[in-house]
Write a protein that holds these residues in place. Structure first.
Motif, short mmCIF file in Angstrom:
data_model
loop_
_atom_site.label_atom_id
_atom_site.label_comp_id
_atom_site.label_asym_id
_atom_site.label_seq_id
_atom_site.Cartn_x
_atom_site.Cartn_y
_atom_site.Cartn_z
N VAL A 20 0.90 -1.37 0.08
CA VAL A 20 -0.03 0.17 0.05
C VAL A 20 1.03 1.32 -0.20
N PHE A 21 0.59 2.18 -1.10
CA PHE A 21 1.46 3.37 -1.20
C PHE A 21 0.48 4.46 -0.91
N GLU A 22 0.75 5.31 0.22
CA GLU A 22 -0.36 6.19 0.53
C GLU A 22 0.51 7.30 1.38
N ARG A 23 0.08 8.49 0.92
CA ARG A 23 0.86 9.72 1.59
C ARG A 23 -0.37 10.60 1.73
N PRO A 24 -0.23 11.65 2.85
CA PRO A 24 -1.47 12.53 2.89
C PRO A 24 -1.64 13.42 1.83
N GLY A 25 -2.86 13.58 1.50
CA GLY A 25 -3.30 14.22 0.36
C GLY A 25 -3.20 13.53 -1.04
N GLU A 26 -2.75 12.53 -1.07
CA GLU A 26 -2.52 11.73 -2.34
C GLU A 26 -3.51 10.41 -2.45
N ALA A 27 -4.00 9.76 -3.46
CA ALA A 27 -4.58 8.84 -3.67
C ALA A 27 -3.75 7.48 -3.07
N ARG A 28 -4.68 6.79 -2.51
CA ARG A 28 -3.83 5.36 -1.98
C ARG A 28 -3.95 4.62 -3.06
N THR A 29 -2.75 3.91 -3.41
CA THR A 29 -2.69 2.92 -4.66
C THR A 29 -1.85 1.67 -3.94
N VAL A 30 -2.13 0.67 -4.55
CA VAL A 30 -1.80 -0.66 -4.17
C VAL A 30 -0.70 -1.22 -5.46
N GLY A 31 0.38 -1.96 -5.23
CA GLY A 31 1.32 -2.37 -6.17
C GLY A 31 2.64 -2.81 -5.79
N ARG A 32 3.31 -3.30 -6.63
CA ARG A 32 4.81 -3.78 -6.41
C ARG A 32 5.72 -2.46 -6.46
N PHE A 33 6.88 -2.89 -5.95
CA PHE A 33 7.86 -1.94 -5.76
C PHE A 33 8.45 -1.72 -7.51
N GLY A 34 9.02 -0.81 -7.79
CA GLY A 34 9.35 -0.75 -9.24
C GLY A 34 10.65 -1.31 -9.26
N ALA A 35 10.93 -1.51 -10.53
CA ALA A 35 12.51 -2.09 -10.62
C ALA A 35 13.60 -0.98 -10.24
N ASP A 36 14.51 -1.77 -9.41
CA ASP A 36 15.66 -0.89 -9.02
C ASP A 36 16.79 -1.65 -9.46
N PRO A 37 17.70 -1.23 -10.33
CA PRO A 37 18.93 -2.00 -10.82
C PRO A 37 19.72 -2.07 -9.43
N PHE A 38 19.84 -1.19 -8.52
CA PHE A 38 21.01 -1.07 -7.46
C PHE A 38 20.38 -2.20 -6.47
#
Length: 101
Positions: A20-38
């Motif tokens: 769950v990705f949620e910050r005050p004032g932003e829409a709540r979204t659900v998903g996987r982490f983005g690809a990170d080459p590091f």
């Protein structure tokens, strides 16, 4: 010290689980982490037995994040990430690691 079950759970948390990705004032979204080459590179080095101290810190960070989410139902990624950074701030350590400059 992390055991094999912990590492398998971290791998699931980092590469496969939805969060769950949620910050005050932003829409709540659900998903996987983005690809990170590091992160992928750190994971690969760890798998090959060539992990650095910074790579191991990634495991500690993800374990703290994962544990926070489990122990605090209803919390989201950003809250857990902030918590994990208090003891295992992998990204800051990674950016300061002379091996990756």
């Amino acid at each position: 010290m992390l055991n094999i079950d912990d590492v398998q759970a971290i791998k699931h948390h980092l590469f496969f689980a939805e969060h769950v990705f949620e910050r005050p004032g932003e829409a709540r979204t659900v998903g996987r982490f983005g690809a990170d080459p590091f992160q992928a590179g750190a994971w690969r080095r760890l798998e090959m037995g060539l992990g650095t101290l910074t790579d191991r810190l990634l495991l500690e960070h993800e374990f703290a994040e994962m544990t926070y989410l489990r122990e605090n139902p209803g919390s989201g990624y950003f809250e857990a990430h902030s918590y994990a950074n208090t003891d295992a701030d992998w990204w800051t350590a990674f950016r300061k690691d002379p091996e990756w400059q």
